[in-house]
Scaffold this active site. Structure first.
Site, mmCIF file in Angstrom:
data_model
loop_
_atom_site.group_PDB
_atom_site.id
_atom_site.type_symbol
_atom_site.label_atom_id
_atom_site.label_comp_id
_atom_site.label_asym_id
_atom_site.label_seq_id
_atom_site.Cartn_x
_atom_site.Cartn_y
_atom_site.Cartn_z
ATOM 1 N N HIS A 83 3.292 -0.329 -4.442
ATOM 2 C CA HIS A 83 3.838 0.190 -3.193
ATOM 3 C C HIS A 83 4.933 1.223 -3.473
ATOM 4 O O HIS A 83 5.747 1.044 -4.380
ATOM 5 C CB HIS A 83 4.391 -0.947 -2.354
ATOM 6 C CG HIS A 83 3.349 -1.948 -1.957
ATOM 7 N ND1 HIS A 83 3.137 -3.108 -2.663
ATOM 8 C CD2 HIS A 83 2.441 -1.943 -0.958
ATOM 9 C CE1 HIS A 83 2.156 -3.804 -2.104
ATOM 10 N NE2 HIS A 83 1.710 -3.109 -1.059
ATOM 11 N N ASP A 116 6.976 -2.864 -7.545
ATOM 12 C CA ASP A 116 5.833 -3.610 -8.085
ATOM 13 C C ASP A 116 4.773 -2.719 -8.715
ATOM 14 O O ASP A 116 3.742 -3.207 -9.167
ATOM 15 C CB ASP A 116 5.196 -4.464 -6.989
ATOM 16 C CG ASP A 116 4.762 -3.643 -5.784
ATOM 17 O OD1 ASP A 116 4.829 -2.394 -5.850
ATOM 18 O OD2 ASP A 116 4.353 -4.246 -4.773
ATOM 19 N N SER A 129 -2.098 -2.390 2.914
ATOM 20 C CA SER A 129 -0.635 -2.526 2.883
ATOM 21 C C SER A 129 0.067 -1.190 2.735
ATOM 22 O O SER A 129 1.188 -1.010 3.218
ATOM 23 C CB SER A 129 -0.226 -3.461 1.747
ATOM 24 O OG SER A 129 -0.684 -2.962 0.503
#
Length: 836
Positions: A416, A413, A237
C-alpha cells in the site's frame, strides 16, 4: 589663432606625446612639426628602433628614409582628416598631405594636431617618469591589447546590436513555435492524457504533470465542482485508499475506519455530494454484474467511475499463468460495459502500482513487479482495443505507477502506498474532472482553449489590417526609393541624386508600430491562451531564489558608471534602484518565493519602495518644472497604461488584473491633483518666499489624512470605486476588494512577465524548452527582454503621434480616445451579459 593647451598630467599619469606639445599655434605647424614636437617625435622613434618595431611607411616617424618618414607624416594627417570626414571618396587628402600643409595648408597640421590630442594614452597605469622596461610594456603589449579590445568591442557591437538581438529572438520564437506545433501533432494535444499518464516530482510531495499545470483544490472548490454528483470507486484495497484520499479533499475530518472488506459510503448533504467505495477485489463476475447494473437505463449512473484490481488475483492464485489468462478473459467481457458507461460518464481504469518486494510479508511474496507489469499490459491492450476505428472512451489512469515508483520505499507493508502518494493521485482525479468546470487559472490541464470574445476578434482584425497596411505602405515606399536611386551622368561619369529621401511620415510610424505590436500580441496569446507552449507549476526552494540574487549582485559589482548628479534620490540613482528592485521582484515571481513568508514580506517592501520612487519622480518634476499642462499628464498616462489596455483587450483580462499599473496611475493622479490645485506651489515660488513651504506642508498633510481615512475605511473606499465607470476598471471577480487590498498593502512596469516569461497569468512558468529548466530560463528571459525593449520603443513612438503638443489637436485626440473607451465599455457589457 592659438589652440588651448591640454590639461597638465597628474603626478602619477604617464606622459604622452600630446601632453608635451603645450600651446601651439597653427602658424607653427604650417611648414611642419613645431620645435616642441620634434624632440618628442625623435624620442618615440628612437624607442621604436630600440624595440625593433618596423615603422617604415606605416608610422608617422621612425626609421627609414626621409621620404618614408614624410609619407608617414602624410598618412597620419590623412588619418586625422579621415576621422573628421574631410577626405573625399577617392582618397585624396588635399591639404592633409605634407605638400598641402607646407604650401599654406595649415588645415592639414590642424587636423593632425587634433588627431594627436584625441589619441588615447597608450601606457600602463604606473607612475611617471616611466622606467625603460615599463615603457616597452606600455608601447608594446598593452597597446596591442587595448587595440584588440577596441576592435573586438567594435566588431561585437557591429554584428550583435539590439536590432540583431531582436531578430534572433524572433527567429527563436518561430523555431520554437514550429517545434511545439509538430510535437503537439505527433504526441497529441490532449493535456488530460498527459495528466493521467506522465509527470515528475519537482520536490518532495510536489507532482508536476507533463506540459500542463495542476491546481490544488480547496474544500470549497471541490464541493462547488462536485455538487449534485455521484462518484463510485470499485476495486481492491488500493482503490479503497484512493477513495479515502479523494473524500478527504471534500471533508478532511473523514476517518478511515470500519470493515475494510465491505462497501463504504460517504455523503455530504449540504453540498449534495455522494462518493461510494464498492469492494470488488477481483475482476470477475461480481464486478461485471455491478457494472452491468449501471448500464441499464432505469438506474442512475455515477458521474465518475474509478475501477481497478489485480493484486488479489495474483495473491489467491499464487501468481499462476492461468490466473493471468482468466484476468484477460474477465476484463475483455467487462470492457464493452465500461465503454458504454464512458459515453455518459467519466470512466477511469487504474493500473496497478509497483510493490516494494523487500517489505512484502510471506503471504504476499508472489506479488512481484514482473507479475504486476504483465497484468497492466493485458489491461491496457484490451481496453484500448475495445472499440474499432475509434479511440476508447475509457481513460487509463497510469500516472499512479510513476508516483509509486518514487514513493513506494516509504510504504509500511510494501504493497500500500504512503499517504502523500495517494493524495497526489486523488488530486489528479480532481483536476481531471473539475478543471473543465471551474477553470482555475493555475490548472491548465484538461482545460480547452478559451473561445475568442468579440473584443478579441475585433482586436485581431485591427492588427491584421495594420500589418497588411504597413506591408502595402512598405512596398510602395520601396518602389519609390528604387526610382529615386542615384543615376550616373553619362557625360561626366558622376552620380547625381534626383530627390532626397523624404522624412518618415506619422502614418508610416503608426502602421509600423501596430504591425510590430500585433506580432508581439500574437506571441502573448500563443504563450498564455492558445496552449501551444507548455506550462509548469512553480516550486520554491531557497537555492532557486537566493542563488540568482547573489549572482546578479556579484555581476553588478563589475559594472558601474559615473554620474554628474549629486542630489539625493536623483533620476539616475532612482532608476538604478528601480532596476535592481525589478530584478529581485522578477526572480521572486519565477521562483515562487511568495510561499516563503520572510521573502514575501521583504518583496512587499520593495514594491512599496518602487511605488514611492515612481511617485517621488513625478513630484520632483512638478516641483522643479512647474509644468501642470494637460500634455504632460496625457503623456504619462499613455506611457503607463498603453500596454495594459492592449493586454486587457487581447488577453481578455480586467484592468485591475494588472494591479501595479492602476496603483501607479492612481498615485500619479493624486500627486498631480494635489500640486495642481490652487495654490500651485513650485520650487521657484517657494525659494522666493519661505511661507510657500508651509503651504506645501499643509497640502501634503491633508493628503495624508485622506489616505489614512481610505486605508482604514473599507466601506468608503468601496463606495467610491464601485461607481460606474470606475467599477469597470477596478473590479475583479465582481468586487473591488482586491483593489482595496492592493492599494492598502502598497500605499507607502513590469507587465510583460505576466504572460511571456511566467505563464497562466503569473501562476506558473512558461516552458519553451522542456526537460532543461536552466536553458529554458535563459531562452525565455532573452525573448522577454527583447519584447519588453521593443514594446517600450513602440509606446514612445505612438505617444509622440497620439499625444501631440498642440492643445487643439490634443483635445480632438482625447475626444477620440474617450469615444474608443465608451465603445469598449459597451462591448464589455454585452460580453458580460452573454456569459451570464
Amino acid at each position: 589663432m592659438s589652440l588651448p593647451p591640454p590639461p597638465p598630467p597628474a603626478a602619477g599619469d604617464p606622459v604622452t606625446p600630446e601632453d608635451s606639445l603645450g600651446s601651439v599655434t597653427l602658424e607653427d605647424w604650417a611648414t611642419g612639426p613645431p620645435l616642441q614636437a620634434q624632440p618628442l617625435l625623435r624620442q618615440e622613434a628612437k624607442g621604436k628602433e630600440e624595440e625593433g618595431e618596423e615603422t617604415g611607411v606605416q608610422g608617422a616617424w621612425g626609421k627609414g628614409t626621409a621620404e618614408q618618414r614624410r609619407r608617414g607624416w602624410g598618412e597620419a594627417a590623412e588619418a586625422a582628416a579621415a576621422e573628421e570626414g574631410q577626405v573625399d571618396a577617392g582618397g585624396a587628402a588635399g591639404s592633409a598631405s605634407p605638400a598641402g600643409a607646407a604650401g599654406g595648408g595649415r588645415e592639414g597640421w590642424r587636423r593632425l594636431l587634433a588627431w594627436l590630442r584625441r589619441r588615447q594614452p597608450q601606457c600602463c597605469p604606473c607612475a611617471a617618469p616611466l622606467p625603460r622596461s615599463a615603457a616597452h610594456c606600455c608601447h608594446g603589449g598593452t597597446k596591442m591589447a587595448a587595440l584588440a579590445y577596441n576592435l573586438g568591442k567594435r566588431e561585437i557591437n557591429h554584428y550583435f546590436s539590439v536590432r540583431s538581438a531582436k531578430v534572433l529572438a524572433l527567429v527563436a520564437v518561430l523555431l520554437l513555435a514550429v517545434c511545439h506545433l509538430a510535437s503537439r501533432r505527433y504526441r497529441g494535444n490532449d493535456s488530460c492524457e498527459y495528466l493521467l499518464s506522465s509527470g515528475r516530482f519537482l520536490g518532495e510531495k510536489v507532482w508536476q504533470p507533463h506540459s500542463c499545470m495542476m491546481h490544488k483544490y480547496k474544500i470549497s472548490e471541490a464541493k462547488n465542482c462536485l455538487v449534485d454528483k455521484h462518484i463510485a470507486f470499485i476495486g481492491d484495497s488500493r482503490i479503497r485508499q484512493l477513495f479515502y484520499s479523494f473524500v478527504k479533499i471534500i471533508n478532511p475530518q473523514f476517518k478511515e475506519e470500519g470493515n475494510k472488506h465491505e462497501n463504504i459510503p460517504f455523503e455530504d448533504k449540504i453540498a449534495s455530494v455522494k462518493v461510494d467505495f464498492l469492494w470488488h477485489p477481483e475482476v470477475n463476475g461480481s464486478m461485471k454484474q455491478c457494472i452491468k447494473v449501471w448500464t441499464e437505463d432505469s438506474v442512475a449512473k455515477p458521474h465518475v467511475i474509478v475501477a481497478g484490481a489485480a493484486t488479489w488475483s495474483i495473491k489467491i492464485h499464487n501468481g499462476s499463468n492461468e490466473a493471468l489468462s482468466q484476468y484477460k478473459m474477465n476484463i475483455t467481457s467487462i470492457a464493452p460495459l465500461l465503454e458504454k458507461l464512458a459515453k455518459t460518464s467519466d470512466v477511469y481504469w487504474v493500473l496497478q502500482d509497483p510493490v516494494y518486494e523487500d517489505l512484502l510479508s510471506e503471504n504476499r511474496k508472489m506479488i512481484t513487479n514482473e507479475k504486476i507489469d504483465a497484468y497492466n499490459e493485458a489491461a491496457v491492450s484490451i481496453l484500448n482495443s475495445s472499440t474499432r476505428n475509434s479511440k476508447s472512451h475509457v481513460k487509463v489512469f497510469s500516472v499512479s505507477k510513476l508516483i509509486a515508483q518514487e514513493t513506494i520505499m516509504e510504504s509500511l507493508d510494501g504493497l500500500h502506498l504512503p499517504e502523500s502518494s495517494r493524495e497526489t493521485s486523488a488530486m489528479i482525479l480532481m483536476n481531471v474532472y473539475c478543471n473543465k468546470i471551474l477553470k482555475p487559472v493555475d490548472g491548465s490541464c484538461c482545460q480547452p482553449r478559451p473561445p475568442l470574445t468579440l473584443i478579441q476578434k475585433l482586436a485581431a482584425c485591427f492588427f491584421t489590417l495594420s500589418i497588411v497596411g504597413y506591408l502595402i505602405f512598405y512596398i510602395i515606399h520601396r518602389n519609390a526609393h528604387r526610382k529615386n536611386k542615384p543615376c550616373t551622368d553619362l557625360e561626366s561619369g558622376e552620380e547625381k541624386k534626383n530627390i532626397i529621401n523624404p522624412p518618415v511620415s506619422p502614418l508610416e510610424i503608426f502602421l509600423q508600430s501596430f504591425c510590430k505590436l500585433g506580432l508581439i500580441m500574437a506571441y502573448f496569446y500563443m504563450c498564455d491562451r492558445a496552449n501551444l507552449f507548455m506550462k509548469e507549476n512553480k516550486f520554491y526552494t531557497h537555492s532557486t531564489f537566493f542563488i540568482p540574487i547573489i549572482y546578479i549582485l556579484v555581476l553588478g559589482v563589475f559594472y558601474n558608471e559615473n554620474t554628474k548628479e549629486t542630489k539625493v534620490l536623483n533620476r539616475e540613482q532612482t532608476d538604478e534602484w528601480k532596476g535592481w528592485m525589478q530584478l529581485v521582484i522578477l526572480i521572486y515571481h519565477i521562483s515562487g518565493a511568495s510561499t516563503f513568508l520572510p521573502v514575501y514580506m521583504h518583496i512587499r517592501v520593495l514594491v512599496a519602495a518602487y511605488l514611492f520612487q515612481t511617485g517621488y519622480g513625478h513630484f520632483s518634476y512638478f516641483w522643479v518644472k512647474g509644468d501642470f499642462g494637460i500634455h504632460r499628464v496625457c503623456q504619462v498616462l499613455f506611457r503607463l497604461n498603453f500596454l495594459v489596455v492592449v493586454l486587457c483587450i487581447v488577453m481578455d483580462r480586467p484592468y485591475q488584473f494588472y494591479y501595479f499599473v492602476p496603483l501607479v496611475t492612481v498615485w500619479f493622479m493624486v500627486i498631480y491633483v494635489t500640486l495642481a490645485l490652487w495654490p500651485q506651489i513650485t520650487q521657484k515660488k517657494a525659494n522666493g518666499n519661505c511661507l510657500w513651504h508651509f503651504g506645501l506642508l499643509l497640502k501634503l498633510a491633508f493628503l495624508l489624512l485622506c489616505i489614512c481615512f481610505l486605508a482604514y475605511s473599507q466601506g468608503a473606499f468601496e463606495k467610491i470605486f464601485s461607481l460606474w465607470p470606475l467599477s469597470k476598471c477596478f473590479e475583479l471577480k465582481g468586487n473591488v476588494y482586491e483593489w482595496w487590498f492592493r492599494w492598502r498593502l502598497d500605499r507607502y512596469l513590469f507587465i510583460c512577465q505576466y504572460h511571456i516569461w511566467l505563464a497562466a497569468d503569473t501562476r506558473g512558468i512558461l516552458v519553451l524548452i522542456p526537460g532543461n529548466p536552466m536553458l529554458n530560463i535563459i531562452v525565455s528571459t532573452f525573448i522577454f527582454v527583447c519584447v519588453a525593449h521593443e514594446i517600450s520603443q513602440i509606446t514612445n513612438d505612438l505617444a509622440q503621434i497620439i499625444i501631440p503638443k498642440d492643445n487643439s489637436s490634443l483635445l480632438k485626440r482625447l475626444a477620440c480616445i474617450a469615444a474608443f473607451f465608451c465603445g469598449l465599455l459597451i462591448l464589455s457589457s454585452i460580453q458580460d451579459k452573454s456569459r451570464h
